[in-house]
Scaffold this motif. Structure first.
Motif, PDB file in Angstrom:
ATOM      1  N   SER A 104       0.830  -1.213   0.000  1.00  0.00           N
ATOM      2  CA  SER A 104       0.000   0.000   0.000  1.00  0.00           C
ATOM      3  C   SER A 104       0.862   1.261   0.000  1.00  0.00           C
ATOM      4  CB  SER A 104      -0.919   0.006   1.224  1.00  0.00           C
ATOM      5  OG  SER A 104      -1.783  -1.102   1.188  1.00  0.00           O
ATOM      6  N   PHE A 105       1.960   1.210   0.745  1.00  0.00           N
ATOM      7  CA  PHE A 105       2.899   2.333   0.755  1.00  0.00           C
ATOM      8  C   PHE A 105       3.456   2.568  -0.655  1.00  0.00           C
ATOM      9  CE2 PHE A 105       7.489   3.395   1.023  1.00  0.00           C
ATOM     10  CZ  PHE A 105       7.368   4.722   1.416  1.00  0.00           C
ATOM     11  N   TYR A 106       3.819   1.490  -1.341  1.00  0.00           N
ATOM     12  CA  TYR A 106       4.327   1.626  -2.701  1.00  0.00           C
ATOM     13  C   TYR A 106       3.299   2.271  -3.627  1.00  0.00           C
ATOM     14  CZ  TYR A 106       8.252  -1.499  -1.577  1.00  0.00           C
ATOM     15  OH  TYR A 106       9.387  -2.061  -1.036  1.00  0.00           O
ATOM     16  N   SER A 107       2.008   2.031  -3.334  1.00  0.00           N
ATOM     17  CA  SER A 107       0.929   2.591  -4.162  1.00  0.00           C
ATOM     18  C   SER A 107       0.421   3.931  -3.631  1.00  0.00           C
ATOM     19  CB  SER A 107      -0.244   1.599  -4.224  1.00  0.00           C
ATOM     20  OG  SER A 107       0.160   0.380  -4.816  1.00  0.00           O
ATOM     21  N   ARG A 108       1.054   4.441  -2.550  1.00  0.00           N
ATOM     22  CA  ARG A 108       0.682   5.713  -1.932  1.00  0.00           C
ATOM     23  C   ARG A 108      -0.771   5.729  -1.431  1.00  0.00           C
ATOM     24  NH1 ARG A 108       4.476   9.827  -2.861  1.00  0.00           N
ATOM     25  NH2 ARG A 108       6.117   9.231  -4.328  1.00  0.00           N
ATOM     26  N   VAL A 109      -1.215   4.576  -0.927  1.00  0.00           N
ATOM     27  CA  VAL A 109      -2.548   4.479  -0.326  1.00  0.00           C
ATOM     28  C   VAL A 109      -2.398   4.642   1.186  1.00  0.00           C
ATOM     29  CG1 VAL A 109      -4.499   2.948   0.149  1.00  0.00           C
ATOM     30  CG2 VAL A 109      -3.460   2.982  -2.138  1.00  0.00           C
ATOM     31  N   PRO A 110      -3.160   5.550   1.835  1.00  0.00           N
ATOM     32  CA  PRO A 110      -3.066   5.733   3.299  1.00  0.00           C
ATOM     33  C   PRO A 110      -3.355   4.435   4.044  1.00  0.00           C
ATOM     34  CG  PRO A 110      -4.316   7.512   2.300  1.00  0.00           C
ATOM     35  CD  PRO A 110      -4.114   6.476   1.226  1.00  0.00           C
ATOM     36  N   ILE A 111      -2.632   4.234   5.134  1.00  0.00           N
ATOM     37  CA  ILE A 111      -2.703   2.977   5.890  1.00  0.00           C
ATOM     38  C   ILE A 111      -3.198   3.248   7.303  1.00  0.00           C
ATOM     39  CG2 ILE A 111      -1.361   1.040   6.814  1.00  0.00           C
ATOM     40  CD1 ILE A 111       0.710   1.760   4.504  1.00  0.00           C
ATOM     41  N   ALA A 112      -4.193   2.460   7.734  1.00  0.00           N
ATOM     42  CA  ALA A 112      -4.664   2.486   9.127  1.00  0.00           C
ATOM     43  C   ALA A 112      -4.249   1.180   9.788  1.00  0.00           C
ATOM     44  CB  ALA A 112      -6.176   2.641   9.174  1.00  0.00           C
ATOM     45  N   HIS A 113      -3.694   1.283  10.986  1.00  0.00           N
ATOM     46  CA  HIS A 113      -3.193   0.103  11.702  1.00  0.00           C
ATOM     47  C   HIS A 113      -4.043  -0.156  12.940  1.00  0.00           C
ATOM     48  CE1 HIS A 113       0.427  -1.995  13.865  1.00  0.00           C
ATOM     49  NE2 HIS A 113      -0.456  -2.865  13.392  1.00  0.00           N
ATOM     50  N   LEU A 114      -4.755  -1.269  12.937  1.00  0.00           N
ATOM     51  CA  LEU A 114      -5.570  -1.684  14.076  1.00  0.00           C
ATOM     52  C   LEU A 114      -4.705  -2.450  15.067  1.00  0.00           C
ATOM     53  CD1 LEU A 114      -8.450  -1.906  15.280  1.00  0.00           C
ATOM     54  CD2 LEU A 114      -8.727  -4.016  13.956  1.00  0.00           C
ATOM     55  N   GLU A 115      -4.823  -2.114  16.345  1.00  0.00           N
ATOM     56  CA  GLU A 115      -4.027  -2.687  17.427  1.00  0.00           C
ATOM     57  C   GLU A 115      -2.577  -2.213  17.317  1.00  0.00           C
ATOM     58  OE1 GLU A 115      -4.702  -6.882  19.348  1.00  0.00           O
ATOM     59  OE2 GLU A 115      -2.876  -7.024  18.140  1.00  0.00           O
ATOM     60  N   ALA A 116      -2.410  -0.931  17.149  1.00  0.00           N
ATOM     61  CA  ALA A 116      -1.078  -0.327  17.017  1.00  0.00           C
ATOM     62  C   ALA A 116      -0.451  -0.081  18.386  1.00  0.00           C
ATOM     63  CB  ALA A 116      -1.193   0.998  16.259  1.00  0.00           C
ATOM     64  N   GLY A 117       0.872  -0.149  18.439  1.00  0.00           N
ATOM     65  CA  GLY A 117       1.595   0.258  19.632  1.00  0.00           C
ATOM     66  C   GLY A 117       1.988  -0.838  20.595  1.00  0.00           C
ATOM     67  N   LEU A 118       1.688  -2.102  20.299  1.00  0.00           N
ATOM     68  CA  LEU A 118       2.109  -3.183  21.189  1.00  0.00           C
ATOM     69  C   LEU A 118       3.618  -3.380  21.057  1.00  0.00           C
ATOM     70  CD1 LEU A 118      -0.968  -3.637  21.006  1.00  0.00           C
ATOM     71  CD2 LEU A 118      -0.519  -6.090  21.131  1.00  0.00           C
ATOM     72  N   ARG A 119       4.301  -3.510  22.188  1.00  0.00           N
ATOM     73  CA  ARG A 119       5.756  -3.641  22.180  1.00  0.00           C
ATOM     74  C   ARG A 119       6.251  -4.514  23.342  1.00  0.00           C
ATOM     75  NH1 ARG A 119       4.714  -1.520  18.083  1.00  0.00           N
ATOM     76  NH2 ARG A 119       5.614   0.353  17.129  1.00  0.00           N
ATOM     77  N   THR A 120       7.308  -5.285  23.068  1.00  0.00           N
ATOM     78  CA  THR A 120       8.082  -5.932  24.139  1.00  0.00           C
ATOM     79  C   THR A 120       9.451  -5.283  24.254  1.00  0.00           C
ATOM     80  OG1 THR A 120       9.119  -7.571  22.672  1.00  0.00           O
ATOM     81  CG2 THR A 120       6.999  -8.179  23.685  1.00  0.00           C
ATOM     82  N   TRP A 121       9.861  -4.558  23.191  1.00  0.00           N
ATOM     83  CA  TRP A 121      11.190  -3.940  23.093  1.00  0.00           C
ATOM     84  C   TRP A 121      12.294  -4.983  22.985  1.00  0.00           C
ATOM     85  CZ3 TRP A 121       9.834   0.697  21.831  1.00  0.00           C
ATOM     86  CH2 TRP A 121       8.713   1.291  22.421  1.00  0.00           C
ATOM     87  N   ASP A 122      11.940  -6.176  22.526  1.00  0.00           N
ATOM     88  CA  ASP A 122      12.908  -7.241  22.250  1.00  0.00           C
ATOM     89  C   ASP A 122      12.617  -7.758  20.847  1.00  0.00           C
ATOM     90  OD1 ASP A 122      14.232  -9.719  21.969  1.00  0.00           O
ATOM     91  OD2 ASP A 122      14.105 -10.147  24.110  1.00  0.00           O
ATOM     92  N   LYS A 123      13.516  -7.530  19.897  1.00  0.00           N
ATOM     93  CA  LYS A 123      13.227  -7.796  18.490  1.00  0.00           C
ATOM     94  C   LYS A 123      12.938  -9.264  18.185  1.00  0.00           C
ATOM     95  CE  LYS A 123      16.665  -7.585  15.485  1.00  0.00           C
ATOM     96  NZ  LYS A 123      17.840  -7.064  14.746  1.00  0.00           N
ATOM     97  N   TYR A 124      13.385 -10.185  19.031  1.00  0.00           N
ATOM     98  CA  TYR A 124      13.160 -11.602  18.774  1.00  0.00           C
ATOM     99  C   TYR A 124      12.066 -12.225  19.647  1.00  0.00           C
ATOM    100  CZ  TYR A 124      17.408 -11.402  15.974  1.00  0.00           C
ATOM    101  OH  TYR A 124      18.347 -11.085  15.013  1.00  0.00           O
ATOM    102  N   ARG A 125      11.417 -11.433  20.472  1.00  0.00           N
ATOM    103  CA  ARG A 125      10.355 -11.981  21.333  1.00  0.00           C
ATOM    104  C   ARG A 125       9.177 -11.029  21.375  1.00  0.00           C
ATOM    105  NH1 ARG A 125      13.178 -13.888  26.877  1.00  0.00           N
ATOM    106  NH2 ARG A 125      13.872 -11.740  26.847  1.00  0.00           N
ATOM    107  N   PRO A 126       8.066 -11.349  20.719  1.00  0.00           N
ATOM    108  CA  PRO A 126       7.890 -12.550  19.899  1.00  0.00           C
ATOM    109  C   PRO A 126       8.486 -12.371  18.507  1.00  0.00           C
ATOM    110  CG  PRO A 126       5.871 -11.297  19.893  1.00  0.00           C
ATOM    111  CD  PRO A 126       6.802 -10.582  20.830  1.00  0.00           C
TER     112      PRO A 126
END
Length: 365
Positions: A104-126
């Motif tokens: 969608s980014f490549y096509s310049r279509v705006p993106i909405a993200h449902l359930e945004a902002g979840l983080r563990t701050w550990d790139k491999y978990r999960p």
């Protein structure tokens, strides 16, 4: 509005929003499946009666993340050019969500993200979900956050407050939608003795493969052998790295029921009737408080700390001793057990979809 998803958890969390969008004047909703999952996804589509507009049918046996990712980008671009959406919606942290967002980014279509902002701050978990969702954050234009914690995470990463909409988690909406649709009984549970206390288990995370799962399964075996008044219900993931070890350690243990993967409605049914839940699933962490069941989280870190902070979930990791100790406390102490019963669900109130519709009116006006 183009909504794209490819797995069961995405379908569950999109179902109430799709229903609301199609009931609300002024919105046209086009639903695309990628087919990252097949049968488990189809069950949810049938259960919630989701009308699907197109299916990319990408799934194949033993598919890799690289295969799914590449195929989604190639095929989804054609869907964007055909539908010409004003806004694309993705959910969560799957390979489908990330690759659809890139397309969608490549096509310049705006993106909405449902359930945004979840983080563990550990790139491999999960793995690979933590990096998937962080990348989606940097691609998305509108961020639908499920909680104040998730909102703070987004702001910490430089997302403008004006682009964040704190709405709650649609998984709670889905549980409320599902309750009247769940049957009174399911034959898959016919061998379970419901006169006993039931422990419901899910364990399948990639980061637990090997020693982590071995510790979990040995812990479950010890719990069952210590407590003669419990039955253990474990729908076993089809991945041989999970199923082979599960059957080796738990296959011949009395009162342990190793089952096929459950449908969403069967999962709701057993969560409503069990005594205690032990899980490494993110979705079940969010759903369990709606059924007022304590949760022991079989992970070392969680991106869903709301349940921990509310006292309705406890992080026990994959250490056999910690798992057994925490389970014993809840099985032996009525006081400890009652302290972990949720009065309200810390992940939402069942009105997230309504709030999203209100926000979309502002975004698209």
């Amino acid at each position: 509005m183009l909504i794209a998803f490819g797995t069961r958890p995405e379908a569950v969390k999109f179902a109430p929003l799709i229903q609301k969008l199609r009931q609300t004047s002024g919105f046209k909703c086009f639903v695309c499946l990628t087919g990252q999952h097949r049968e488990m996804l189809a069950q949810v589509i049938r259960f919630f009666k989701i009308d699907v507009d197109t299916d990319l049918k990408l799934m194949r046996a033993n598919q890799s993340l690289e295969y799914v990712s590449g195929r989604v980008i190639i095929k989804f671009g054609k869907i964007i050019r055909t539908v010409k959406p004003d806004l694309l919606f993705v959910q969560g942290d799957t390979a489908t969500a990330l690759m659809v967002a890139i397309s969608s980014f490549y096509s310049r279509v705006p993106i909405a993200h449902l359930e945004a902002g979840l983080r563990t701050w550990d790139k491999y978990r999960p793995f690979p979900e933590e990096i998937n969702r962080k990348l989606i954050t940097h691609l998305a234009d509108y961020h639908f956050s499920p909680s104040p914690i998730a909102t703070r995470n987004l702001i910490h990463e430089g997302v403008s407050k004006l682009r964040i909409y704190e709405v709650g988690n649609t998984v709670v909406d889905a549980v409320q939608l599902a309750r009247p649709l769940v049957k009174k009984k399911y034959t898959v549970f016919k061998s379970v003795n419901f006169k006993n206390r039931i422990l419901f288990i899910t364990a399948h995370r990639r980061e637990s493969f090997g020693q982590g799962l071995r510790e979990i399964f040995n812990g479950l075996k010890e719990i069952v052998q210590r407590h003669k008044d419990i039955d253990l219900v474990y729908p076993v993931h089809l991945n041989p790295k999970v199923s082979t070890l599960a059957r080796k350690i738990l296959g011949r243990v009395k009162r342990v029921h190793l089952m096929r993967p459950l449908t969403y409605e069967e999962t709701c049914w057993i969560m409503n009737r069990c005594y205690l839940i032990l899980t490494d699933s993110g979705g079940i962490q969010e759903e369990a408080p709606s059924f007022k069941k304590p949760v022991l989280v079989l992970r070392d870190v969680t991106e869903r700390p709301e349940g921990i902070k509310a006292g309705v979930a406890q992080l026990v990791g994959t250490n056999q001793h910690k798992i057994v100790s925490a389970a014993n406390q809840l099985l032996n102490s009525e006081t400890a057990y009652k302290r972990m019963i949720a009065k309200t669900n810390p992940y939402g109130d069942g009105k997230a979809s309504e709030r999203i519709i209100t926000s979309l009116r502002k975004i698209l006006r």
